[in-house]
Scaffold this motif. Structure first.
Motif: not given
Length: 446
Positions: A251-257, A263, A265
Motif C-alpha cells: 500500500t502507499e502507507e507501507t511504501r512511505r514507512r 516498522y 507488516t
C-alpha cells in the motif's frame, strides 16, 4: 468538507462574543478537487457596537506544512540513528566480555566435551548478537565499512547460495546479470546483508509462490529513479541492481514507512532489515528506492557509483604469527573489557599493564615507556577521551605504537584525530583472539 462545521461553529461563537482565537488552520478543497491546508485569519465586522458579520484572509500553507513535516521526520530519524549507534556501541563492549571470556573458558575445558559444547552455544549466540549490533551500526551509518572494488554479480550469487536452502519449490529465481558489470566500491559483508534482506523480503511477499528476479546493469546516470536521496546523486556512471518479486505488493502507507526502523507488516515483526539496508547503501554513497503496487509485486532498485579501481585479485592469506614476549598497555574504562583483553594478551605470552582511564594510562606509559611494545587504547572513555590520550602519548614518545579500539567502525571515530597518520592499527569490538593476534602481529611486524 468535514472541516466546514468546525469553521462555522468558531465563527458563530466569535460573533456571539466568546474568546476564540482569530487565527486557526483547516482544510479546504480546490476547484480541481485537491485538498489543501489553509491558515485563516478572521476579524469581526462591526457597525457601531453591533457585530454584523465576519471576514477572513486565507493563506495556502500546504507547502509550509509539508516542509515542517519533512523536517520533523528528519529530526526523528536522526534521533533514532544516534540512539541506534549508541546502543550498538555499548552492546559491542558487553559482547567482548561475553565472547572473550567464553573463548578463554573453551580452552580451559579442552578435556570436557559436554562443557565445551555449552561454551560453543554461548559463542554462537554471541556471534548472532554481534550480527544484530552490526545491523544497528549499519542503520546508524557507522557500521564496520571496508570498501573494496567488488562485483555485485559475485555478491548476489554468493548470497543466493546462502538462501538456497530456504527457497520453497514454488518460488523460481531468475537471474539477468550483466557479465560486463562495472565494479563498485563495496564492503562485501555489508552488501551481502543488503541483498539477503531484499531477497528474504521478496520471499515473504510470495507466500503462494512466484518469481524472484534479480537484474544488474550499467547506467550512465541516476535520474530515472525518484525517492529519498535520489536527487542528491550527481550525474555519472552507476551500477543498477533490481530485485523484483511477484508478491502481494504494498500500500502507499507501507511504501512511505518501509525504511523506518522496526516498522514491519509481518505478524511477529523484525523490521530492522530494510532500515539497516538503507543505512548501508547510503554509507556506500548510493540510493535504494522501491516501486510497488498492491497486488502487483514490488521492485527494489539499488543504485551504486561505479568504482574507478579494478577488481582486486584474491591472494592466499599468510599464516598468522604470534608474539610471545613484550609488554602491552591496555587502556579502557570498561572493567570487563580490560580484564578480557588482559587475559587474552597473557594467553598470547605478553606482559600486561592495565589502566582504568586516560590519566592512569598516561601515567603507566610514562613510567614504563622503555619496555612497552604497544598500547591498546579505547577511544570512547569518560574523563580524558581516547584521542586526547593518544595525542599526549605521541608528544611524550613519537615512536609509540598505538592500536585504537572501539565499538564503532574505524572511519567513524578516527576522522577527527589530528595525528591520524601516527595510528598504528585499529580493532573493532567485539574481537576474537584470532583477530587480536593478527592485528598485533601486523603492528609489530611479526
Amino acid at each position: 468538507p468535514e472541516d466546514v462545521a468546525r469553521v462555522m461553529e468558531n465563527n458563530r461563537r466569535r460573533m456571539e462574543g466568546e474568546e476564540i482565537s482569530r487565527v486557526y488552520e483547516f482544510r479546504a478543497v480546490r476547484k480541481d478537487g485537491a485538498v489543501i491546508e489553509i491558515e485563516g485569519s478572521f476579524d469581526l465586522i462591526r457597525r457601531g457596537e453591533q457585530v454584523i458579520g465576519i471576514q477572513g484572509i486565507f493563506r495556502d500553507i500546504t507547502e509550509r506544512k509539508r516542509i515542517q513535516e519533512s523536517l520533523f521526520e528528519q529530526q526523528k530519524e536522526q534521533t533514532i540513528i544516534t540512539l541506534a549507534g549508541g546502543i550498538a556501541h555499548d552492546f559491542n563492549n558487553i559482547l567482548l566480555g561475553v565472547m572473550g571470556n567464553a573463548a578463554l573458558l573453551e580452552d580451559e575445558l579442552a578435556g570436557l566435551p559436554s562443557a565445551k559444547s555449552l561454551v560453543k552455544n554461548i559463542l554462537t549466540s554471541s556471534a548472532r548478537m554481534a550480527e544484530l549490533t552490526n545491523q544497528l551500526l549499519a542503520y546508524a551509518r557507522g557500521g564496520k565499512h571496508r570498501p573494496e572494488p567488488s562485483s555485485v554479480n559475485e555478491i548476489i550469487e554468493d548470497t543466493l547460495k546462502i538462501l538456497h536452502g530456504s527457497l520453497h519449490s514454488s518460488v523460481r529465481v531468475e537471474r539477468h546479470l550483466d557479465p560486463a558489470i562495472w565494479p563498485v566500491e563495496a564492503d562485501r559483508t555489508q552488501m551481502s546483508q543488503v541483498f539477503l534482506n531484499l531477497f528474504v523480503n521478496a520471499l515473504e511477499a510470495m507466500d503462494m509462490g512466484g518469481t524472484l528476479t534479480v537484474r544488474t546493469e550499467n547506467v550512465r546516470h541516476a535520474t530515472l529513479w525518484h525517492g529519498p536521496g535520489a536527487e542528491q546523486m550527481a550525474a555519472g556512471d552507476y551500477v543498477h541492481i533490481a530485485v523484483t518479486d511477484t508478491g502481494v505488493g504494498m500500500t502507499e502507507e507501507t511504501r512511505r514507512r518501509l525504511f523506518e526502523p522496526f516498522y514491519t507488516t509481518k505478524f511477529m515483526g523484525r523490521g530492522l532489515g530494510l532500515a539497516a539496508s538503507q543505512g548501508i547503501i547510503y554509507n556506500h554513497r548510493g540510493v535504494i528506492v522501491v516501486d510497488s503496487e498492491q497486488g502487483r509485486g514490488s521492485t527494489f532498485h539499488v543504485i551504486l557509483p561505479k568504482s574507478e579501481r579494478c577488481l582486486a585479485t584474491q591472494s592466499a592469506p599468510s599464516p598468522a604469527a604470534t608474539r610471545h614476549n613484550g609488554t602491552i598497555l591496555v587502556v579502557d574504562d570498561e572493567e570487563t573489557v580490560r580484564d578480557v583483553a588482559g587475559r587474552m594478551l597473557k594467553r598470547l605470552g605478553f606482559q600486561v599493564l592495565l589502566a582504568e582511564d586516560g590519566a592512569a594510562g598516561l601515567a603507566l606509559h610514562e613510567q614504563n615507556r622503555s619496555k612497552i611494545s604497544l598500547v591498546l587504547l579505547d577511544i570512547q572513555m569518560d574523563g580524558m577521551s581516547g584521542d586526547e590520550v593518544f595525542e599526549r602519548m605521541i608528544e611524550i614518545d613519537p615512536e609509540v605504537r598505538v592500536i585504537l579500539s572501539s565499538g564503532y567502525e574505524e572511519t567513524a571515530v578516527t576522522t577527527t584525530f589530528r595525528c591520524s597518520e601516527k595510528i598504528a592499527g585499529f580493532i573493532q569490538k567485539p574481537y576474537t583472539m584470532a583477530t587480536l593476534t593478527r592485528t598485533i602481529d601486523e603492528v609489530l611486524g611479526e
